[in-house]
Design a protein around this motif. Structure first.
Motif, PDB file in Angstrom:
ATOM      1  N   PHE A 190       0.726  -1.413   0.139  1.00  0.00           N
ATOM      2  CA  PHE A 190      -0.231  -0.056   0.074  1.00  0.00           C
ATOM      3  C   PHE A 190       0.796   1.402   0.132  1.00  0.00           C
ATOM      4  O   PHE A 190       1.810   1.244   0.602  1.00  0.00           O
ATOM      5  CB  PHE A 190      -0.960  -0.024   1.317  1.00  0.00           C
ATOM      6  N   PHE A 191       0.640   2.276  -0.677  1.00  0.00           N
ATOM      7  CA  PHE A 191       0.949   3.646  -0.677  1.00  0.00           C
ATOM      8  C   PHE A 191       0.031   4.559  -0.472  1.00  0.00           C
ATOM      9  O   PHE A 191      -1.019   4.547  -1.328  1.00  0.00           O
ATOM     10  CB  PHE A 191       1.911   4.049  -2.086  1.00  0.00           C
ATOM     11  N   ALA A 192       0.071   5.480   0.663  1.00  0.00           N
ATOM     12  CA  ALA A 192      -1.057   6.321   0.573  1.00  0.00           C
ATOM     13  C   ALA A 192      -0.722   7.681  -0.257  1.00  0.00           C
ATOM     14  O   ALA A 192       0.565   7.936  -0.415  1.00  0.00           O
ATOM     15  CB  ALA A 192      -0.914   7.177   2.011  1.00  0.00           C
ATOM     16  N   TYR A 193      -1.671   8.296  -0.674  1.00  0.00           N
ATOM     17  CA  TYR A 193      -1.136   9.297  -1.555  1.00  0.00           C
ATOM     18  C   TYR A 193      -1.972  10.779  -1.613  1.00  0.00           C
ATOM     19  O   TYR A 193      -1.926  11.594  -2.079  1.00  0.00           O
ATOM     20  CB  TYR A 193      -1.043   9.090  -3.030  1.00  0.00           C
ATOM     21  N   SER A 194      -2.966  10.768  -0.620  1.00  0.00           N
ATOM     22  CA  SER A 194      -3.692  11.968  -0.073  1.00  0.00           C
ATOM     23  C   SER A 194      -4.335  12.037   1.226  1.00  0.00           C
ATOM     24  O   SER A 194      -4.835  10.787   1.713  1.00  0.00           O
ATOM     25  CB  SER A 194      -4.780  12.118  -1.404  1.00  0.00           C
ATOM     26  N   VAL A 195      -4.435  13.200   1.551  1.00  0.00           N
ATOM     27  CA  VAL A 195      -5.124  13.466   2.886  1.00  0.00           C
ATOM     28  C   VAL A 195      -6.425  14.034   2.559  1.00  0.00           C
ATOM     29  O   VAL A 195      -6.509  15.014   1.763  1.00  0.00           O
ATOM     30  CB  VAL A 195      -4.531  14.363   3.732  1.00  0.00           C
ATOM     31  N   VAL A 196      -7.736  13.404   2.858  1.00  0.00           N
ATOM     32  CA  VAL A 196      -8.987  13.815   2.659  1.00  0.00           C
ATOM     33  C   VAL A 196      -9.585  14.615   3.579  1.00  0.00           C
ATOM     34  O   VAL A 196     -10.200  15.629   3.360  1.00  0.00           O
ATOM     35  CB  VAL A 196      -9.789  12.548   2.323  1.00  0.00           C
ATOM     36  N   GLU A 197      -9.355  14.046   4.741  1.00  0.00           N
ATOM     37  CA  GLU A 197     -10.117  14.744   5.949  1.00  0.00           C
ATOM     38  C   GLU A 197      -8.976  14.891   7.144  1.00  0.00           C
ATOM     39  O   GLU A 197      -8.412  13.415   7.528  1.00  0.00           O
ATOM     40  CB  GLU A 197     -11.570  14.089   6.517  1.00  0.00           C
ATOM     41  N   MET A 198      -8.980  15.872   7.987  1.00  0.00           N
ATOM     42  CA  MET A 198      -8.090  15.885   9.113  1.00  0.00           C
ATOM     43  C   MET A 198      -8.476  16.765  10.237  1.00  0.00           C
ATOM     44  O   MET A 198      -8.927  17.798   9.836  1.00  0.00           O
ATOM     45  CB  MET A 198      -6.778  16.449   8.501  1.00  0.00           C
ATOM     46  N   ASP A 199      -8.957  16.153  11.177  1.00  0.00           N
ATOM     47  CA  ASP A 199      -9.431  16.871  12.381  1.00  0.00           C
ATOM     48  C   ASP A 199      -8.398  17.116  13.538  1.00  0.00           C
ATOM     49  O   ASP A 199      -7.949  16.476  14.428  1.00  0.00           O
ATOM     50  CB  ASP A 199     -10.505  16.001  13.084  1.00  0.00           C
ATOM     51  N   THR A 200      -7.625  18.109  13.247  1.00  0.00           N
ATOM     52  CA  THR A 200      -6.729  18.665  14.188  1.00  0.00           C
ATOM     53  C   THR A 200      -6.671  20.146  14.413  1.00  0.00           C
ATOM     54  O   THR A 200      -6.673  20.991  13.238  1.00  0.00           O
ATOM     55  CB  THR A 200      -5.230  18.021  13.978  1.00  0.00           C
ATOM     56  N   ALA A 201      -6.397  20.735  15.632  1.00  0.00           N
ATOM     57  CA  ALA A 201      -6.543  22.200  15.797  1.00  0.00           C
ATOM     58  C   ALA A 201      -5.023  22.557  15.093  1.00  0.00           C
ATOM     59  O   ALA A 201      -4.145  22.298  15.457  1.00  0.00           O
ATOM     60  CB  ALA A 201      -6.669  22.354  17.048  1.00  0.00           C
ATOM     61  N   GLY A 202      -5.308  23.770  14.562  1.00  0.00           N
ATOM     62  CA  GLY A 202      -3.951  24.697  14.052  1.00  0.00           C
ATOM     63  C   GLY A 202      -3.379  24.305  12.984  1.00  0.00           C
ATOM     64  O   GLY A 202      -3.265  24.949  11.788  1.00  0.00           O
ATOM     65  N   MET A 203      -2.995  22.837  12.580  1.00  0.00           N
ATOM     66  CA  MET A 203      -2.109  22.348  11.711  1.00  0.00           C
ATOM     67  C   MET A 203      -3.127  22.101  10.315  1.00  0.00           C
ATOM     68  O   MET A 203      -3.974  21.755  10.186  1.00  0.00           O
ATOM     69  CB  MET A 203      -1.764  20.901  12.051  1.00  0.00           C
ATOM     70  N   THR A 204      -2.417  23.043   9.374  1.00  0.00           N
ATOM     71  CA  THR A 204      -3.225  22.858   7.858  1.00  0.00           C
ATOM     72  C   THR A 204      -2.104  22.345   7.019  1.00  0.00           C
ATOM     73  O   THR A 204      -0.848  22.651   7.298  1.00  0.00           O
ATOM     74  CB  THR A 204      -3.864  23.977   7.531  1.00  0.00           C
ATOM     75  N   LEU A 205      -2.182  21.591   5.846  1.00  0.00           N
ATOM     76  CA  LEU A 205      -1.551  21.198   4.873  1.00  0.00           C
ATOM     77  C   LEU A 205      -1.597  22.252   3.586  1.00  0.00           C
ATOM     78  O   LEU A 205      -2.836  22.377   3.380  1.00  0.00           O
ATOM     79  CB  LEU A 205      -1.341  20.040   4.390  1.00  0.00           C
ATOM     80  N   GLN A 206      -0.588  22.628   3.173  1.00  0.00           N
ATOM     81  CA  GLN A 206      -0.770  23.952   2.106  1.00  0.00           C
ATOM     82  C   GLN A 206      -0.883  23.243   0.394  1.00  0.00           C
ATOM     83  O   GLN A 206      -1.185  23.563  -0.229  1.00  0.00           O
ATOM     84  CB  GLN A 206       0.294  24.882   2.151  1.00  0.00           C
ATOM     85  N   THR A 207       0.323  22.095   0.429  1.00  0.00           N
ATOM     86  CA  THR A 207       0.513  21.373  -0.945  1.00  0.00           C
ATOM     87  C   THR A 207       0.197  19.934  -0.886  1.00  0.00           C
ATOM     88  O   THR A 207       0.496  19.448   0.451  1.00  0.00           O
ATOM     89  CB  THR A 207       1.754  21.846  -1.285  1.00  0.00           C
ATOM     90  N   GLN A 208       0.152  19.612  -1.987  1.00  0.00           N
ATOM     91  CA  GLN A 208       0.357  18.087  -2.131  1.00  0.00           C
ATOM     92  C   GLN A 208       1.595  17.402  -1.748  1.00  0.00           C
ATOM     93  O   GLN A 208       1.487  16.339  -0.953  1.00  0.00           O
ATOM     94  CB  GLN A 208       0.044  17.536  -3.711  1.00  0.00           C
ATOM     95  N   PHE A 209       2.737  18.014  -2.300  1.00  0.00           N
ATOM     96  CA  PHE A 209       4.081  17.695  -1.883  1.00  0.00           C
ATOM     97  C   PHE A 209       4.019  17.564  -0.094  1.00  0.00           C
ATOM     98  O   PHE A 209       4.757  16.576   0.209  1.00  0.00           O
ATOM     99  CB  PHE A 209       5.114  18.414  -2.473  1.00  0.00           C
ATOM    100  N   GLU A 210       3.652  18.678   0.327  1.00  0.00           N
ATOM    101  CA  GLU A 210       3.767  18.735   1.760  1.00  0.00           C
ATOM    102  C   GLU A 210       2.788  17.562   2.437  1.00  0.00           C
ATOM    103  O   GLU A 210       3.217  16.688   3.323  1.00  0.00           O
ATOM    104  CB  GLU A 210       3.127  19.933   2.160  1.00  0.00           C
ATOM    105  N   SER A 211       1.599  17.191   1.988  1.00  0.00           N
ATOM    106  CA  SER A 211       0.898  16.244   2.615  1.00  0.00           C
ATOM    107  C   SER A 211       1.558  14.681   2.516  1.00  0.00           C
ATOM    108  O   SER A 211       1.253  13.859   3.418  1.00  0.00           O
ATOM    109  CB  SER A 211      -0.503  16.416   2.134  1.00  0.00           C
ATOM    110  N   LEU A 212       2.266  14.630   1.261  1.00  0.00           N
ATOM    111  CA  LEU A 212       2.897  13.393   1.277  1.00  0.00           C
ATOM    112  C   LEU A 212       4.255  13.132   2.256  1.00  0.00           C
ATOM    113  O   LEU A 212       4.095  11.954   2.901  1.00  0.00           O
ATOM    114  CB  LEU A 212       3.588  13.231  -0.211  1.00  0.00           C
ATOM    115  N   SER A 213       4.761  14.210   2.556  1.00  0.00           N
ATOM    116  CA  SER A 213       5.750  14.164   3.724  1.00  0.00           C
ATOM    117  C   SER A 213       5.193  13.890   5.061  1.00  0.00           C
ATOM    118  O   SER A 213       5.619  13.188   5.771  1.00  0.00           O
ATOM    119  CB  SER A 213       6.494  15.424   3.680  1.00  0.00           C
TER     120      SER A 213
END
Ligand SMILES: [Zn+2]
Length: 642
Positions: A190-213
């Protein structure tokens, strides 16, 4: 009825052109099974979309200019893309709550998928717990099977005399959607490739590349192959991924381009089926160039002698190719192939590679040699005949290669399905002179001690083999399969069905009558003559006679495949009751259903007929009378079906 699904699954895994059934298709084809009975469903938090494909530069230019227009960007503003390999697997959605895996589902129809959590829990590549403290995280990725794992699974199947799986992708789908996890389930990657929903205060992802990291950081497997390129360098990025293709341990069939900036993605939006911010670039099927060293003529089960190209080993898409099919003489002539030709070899999926044509040979003064068809059988040295543009050896069981192929086929899943009688076992017993014609398989029952003393044949394995053979003598067998298994040249499934359909009564007597009088069969003169030649041999006649003693029970199922509805309405609901002679309830049910009718369990007002066999249920009879529903005997009903 439920028993039909696993069969369909077997077909899906081992045959080409058999589609996987989605929940909707299952509902349509098996209306009385509710989706819940098949597999639980899970609703997606956001629709799981598929990607639109691009095949050439025009598609890419169009894609980029649409983005530019929608985002109102000038020509000078670069657009950043995250480019990832497109894995040849199936999409999976995972939900983690407080870092724990609680849900896993397939894409399904995009809105609702199939719940596959029990299987996913057995996959070693997916962590049950991740290093994420937020309350909820939904990620998506791809489940796939690495080439080595695929080969290992098939090697095990080969050893156990099971039909081989066709492709890593089909196998991955089958494993993920099966009811019971096996040791093979663990092998799924399995390889994960995207974040669809994230419940966490404060933290946000800006880019696809960042979300992979980010996914990598919290402990999910992520494909390390990914690049960031601006729109001007897109093609280069795609090419970089394509260059990786032969050396990756898994199959990829393209590259995925995603607009890197999430803000842009949001503004671009999506259609009901696919996002406007991503596309898949499909790679052409993999080709390689090599030399055609020699042609090997191999003898098939029914005597056809076909050419196989021996190639200088070449690696295509990570797999070493040494052989390719040449089909027949016409194929060789059409492509003007000669020994030592430089050729283009294509490998599509995991099917046998084929030669597409000659490639430009840059060697100085290469020497080619004409490919000449053999005049004698490479296995038994008999004179070969040319028929229907193919070469044939008429040796039958006297020809070692044909005998071995016939024996292996007779023992395979397609015919008798005897465990532990794969091609290796057949070759071994044949070389020892213990088996020669198909009936002699049953004489192995007298060789318990000798078999158990062979290398790699334990007492336990010998017992399993012999128990399997013995069991076959007590079962009833499908006549079409038996006819196919006899090894009559030119008699495949279609002809075998025709032979069985012309029976006046079922059983060996009818079969023998047909073989004695092929002129009464609705088959061509060539097939008639092949049957005549087969039956003119005393050995073959004796073989069929002996076989009839070992396998006394054969049943006719040749007309199960027909879809003619005859004198009945094109579709109706019927209920069945009582014992039907010569058929299991399931077979009878299938026969009715193949004619377009539905078989229901209870007598209600809506059924058209109550079909009865011996000792029908009193309750059903009285209900049918109450509702004024016709009660018809099985034989009468069958006559109407034909
Ligand atoms: Zn031969």
């Amino acid at each position: 009825m439920l028993t039909e699904l696993p069969q369909h699954m077997q077909d899906y895994l081992t045959k080409e052109d058999v589609p996987w059934l989605s929940i909707e298709e299952i509902n349509a084809r098996f209306p009385h099974i509710t989706a819940k009975e098949i597999t639980p469903v899970a609703k997606h938090v956001k629709p799981m979309l598929s990607l639109e494909n691009m095949f050439d530069l025009n598609d890419l230019v169009k894609f980029i200019s649409q983005i530019r227009k929608k985002l109102d960007l000038t020509e000078e503003t670069p657009i950043e893309f995250c480019i990832e390999p497109k894995l040849d697997g199936l999409a999976l959605s995972l939900t983690y709550e407080n870092g724990k895996l609680i849900e896993a589902s397939t894409r399904g129809d995009g809105q609702t998928g199939e719940d596959v959590l029990p299987m996913v829990k057995h996959m070693k590549s997916i962590p049950q717990v991740i290093n994420f403290t937020g309350s909820k995280l939904v990620v998506r990725g791809e489940v796939f099977l690495k080439r080595d794992d695929f080969r290992e699974i098939n090697a095990k199947r080969l050893a156990a005399n099971l039909v081989l799986y066709k492709t890593p992708r089909n196998t991955a789908v089958g494993l993920l959607k099966s009811k019971q996890p096996t040791e093979d389930t663990e092998k799924l990657s399995f390889f994960a490739y995207s974040v669809v929903e994230m419940d966490t205060a404060g933290m946000t992802l800006q880019t696809q590349f960042e979300s992979l990291s980010f996914l990598e950081k919290i402990g999910l497997p992520v494909n390390p192959q990914r690049v960031i390129r601006t729109d001007k360098d897109c093609l280069k990025g795609i090419d970089e991924i394509q260059q990786l293709r032969p050396n990756l341990p898994y199959g990829i069939d393209g590259a995925v381009l995603k607009v890197n900036n999430f803000e842009f993605q949001k503004r671009l939006g999506e259609s009901s089926t696919s996002p406007y911010w991503a596309r898949a670039w499909k790679f052409p099927s993999a080709v390689g160039y090599t030399y055609l060293e020699d042609v090997i003529w191999s003898v098939g089960r029914l005597g056809a002698v076909t050419p196989v190209a021996k190639l200088t080993p070449v690696t295509i898409d990570g797999i070493t190719i040494e052989k390719a099919t040449l089909h027949n003489l016409d194929f060789i002539r059409h492509l003007r192939l000669q020994k030592n030709s430089y050729v283009t070899v294509e490998r599509a999926g995991d099917v046998i590679p084929s030669i597409v044509g000659r490639a430009f040979d840059t060697r100085e003064n290469p020497v080619y040699e004409e490919i000449l068809p053999p005049t004698q059988c490479p296995s038994c040295q008999r004179e070969l005949k040319v028929e229907s543009k193919a070469l044939w050896c008429s040796g039958g069981y006297e020809c070692p290669d044909q005998a071995i192929q016939s024996l292996a086929y007779f023992c395979s899943k397609d015919c008798l399905d005897i465990p532990f009688m794969g091609i290796e076992a057949v070759k071994l017993f044949y070389s020892l002179g213990w088996i020669k014609t198909i009936d002699s398989v049953f004489t192995l029952l007298q060789r318990r001690k000798e078999i158990s003393q062979l290398p790699r044949w334990s007492v336990k394995k010998t017992s399993k083999l012999l128990d399997g053979i013995l069991a076959k003598t007590k079962e009833s067998h499908d006549m079409v399969r038996i006819v196919m298994g006899l090894g009559i040249p030119m008699v495949g499934r279609r002809t075998a069905s025709l032979i069985c359909q012309s029976f006046t009564q079922s059983g060996w007597e009818s079969l023998i009558h047909c073989l004695e009088h092929p002129e009464t069969l609705a088959v061509g003169p060539m097939t008639q003559s092949a049957i005549r030649v087969f039956w003119s041999s005393l050995e073959n006649r004796e073989m069929v006679k002996r076989l009839s003693h070992f396998l006394p029970l054969i049943r006719d199922s040749s007309n199960l495949g027909s879809t003619n509805t005859g004198g009945l309405p094109t579709s109706s609901k019927v209920c069945m009751s009582g014992i039907i002679k010569g058929l299991t309830r399931d077979e009878a049910k299938k026969l009715v259903e193949r004619h377009g009718h539905t078989v229901v369990d209870n007598v209600t007002k809506s059924i058209s007929t109550l079909v009865i066999g011996e000792k029908p249920s009193e309750k059903k009879l009285s209900q049918a009378r109450k509702f004024n529903i016709p009660i018809v005997e099985w034989n009468t009903y069958c006559n109407k079906l034909q």
